[in-house]
Design a protein around this motif. Structure first.
Motif: not given
Length: 266
Positions: A140-144, A166-172, A236-239
């Motif tokens: 599951r993608s980590p969420r911020i 709610s954003l997903y880790a890795g998004e700009i 979500g840098y580093g997941m």
């Protein structure tokens, strides 16, 4: 969640037209790669199940249905898919670090049906005690959770100036916020040299969840260490997962509006 995908163009690691495992929902999940050593002594302890197959060319999707014994000890979990297998010839421990050597013998079984996958796992001589299984695993993608604060002067009377997304880790950050309806409208701000928009934000909580500043951005933010260029910021840098509180449209804030009342306490 698993699907088999094909790309028309080849790459360094994959020939053109060769199927590979992917996940259906790339926003919610991502595919991770693992290499695990499993003993053959007493059996590997895996039950496999075929999700797709029946083709003459042997292509399909086979995953691990359940684990016990050696598979469980190796860290294999239900839902994993084996993409290749190699014979393990020796493990040398030097100064507490393990060095694994493999023989040339190995088999690819990514996007293969049940029979082809079992064939790969059972193709080794009896004197091979352990195997290296290269697997793919859906995570599951980590969420911020991000609380965005608008200047109160940009909000109507009685309207909350905070919006939670709610954003997903890795998004700009800039793209992710715009896609979720956040409006950047800062009349007196200068345009960003990178994206041409007015994307400076102030991070009140959660700066540790963002990618490090580049040298250029750090120089630009020398007098504003809590600020970031949203177009150059990855959440979500580093997941990582967690909470971020931030302010936007910074030049629109009035002096008496500077105290935050966000749901994330500082």
């Amino acid at each position: 969640l698993w699907i088999a995908s094909v790309k028309a163009d080849g790459s360094q690691n994959r020939e053109a037209g060769m199927p590979y495992l992917d996940c259906k929902s790339k926003e919610t999940y991502f595919v991770d790669d693992e290499s695990l050593v499993i003993s053959r002594d007493g059996g590997m302890g895996m039950n496999l199940i075929e999700l797709a197959g029946g083709r003459e060319d042997g292509y399909g999707i086979t995953i691990v249905e359940s684990v016990s014994g050696n598979a469980e000890k190796a860290g294999i979990v239900a839902g994993d898919s084996i993409v290749s297998v190699q014979a393990l010839s020796s493990v040398e421990v030097v100064d507490g670090a393990s060095s694994v050597e493999t023989q040339e013998q190995g088999y690819d079984c990514e996007c293969r049906d049940f029979d082809a996958t079992i064939g790969s796992l059972t193709s080794f001589d009896d004197d091979v005690d352990s195997l290296i299984l290269n697997i793919k695993r859906i995570r599951r993608s980590p969420r911020i959770n991000v609380v965005v604060e608008y200047p109160p002067s940009q909000c109507g009377e009685g309207v909350d100036n905070k919006e939670t997304v709610s954003l997903y880790a890795g998004e700009i950050l800039l793209t992710a916020l715009r896609n979720r309806g956040i409006v950047f409208e800062d009349r007196d701000a200068g345009q960003c040299d990178y994206c041409g928009s007015k994307c400076m934000v102030k991070i009140d909580i959660g700066s540790n969840l963002l990618n490090p500043m580049s040298t250029t951005e750090a120089k630009f933010m020398k007098n504003n260490p809590k600020c970031r260029l949203a177009c150059k910021t990855v959440v979500g840098y580093g997941m990582q997962e967690g909470n971020i509180r931030m302010r936007i449209n910074l030049n629109e804030w009035k002096p008496d509006e500077g105290k935050s009342t966000s749901i994330f306490a500082s």
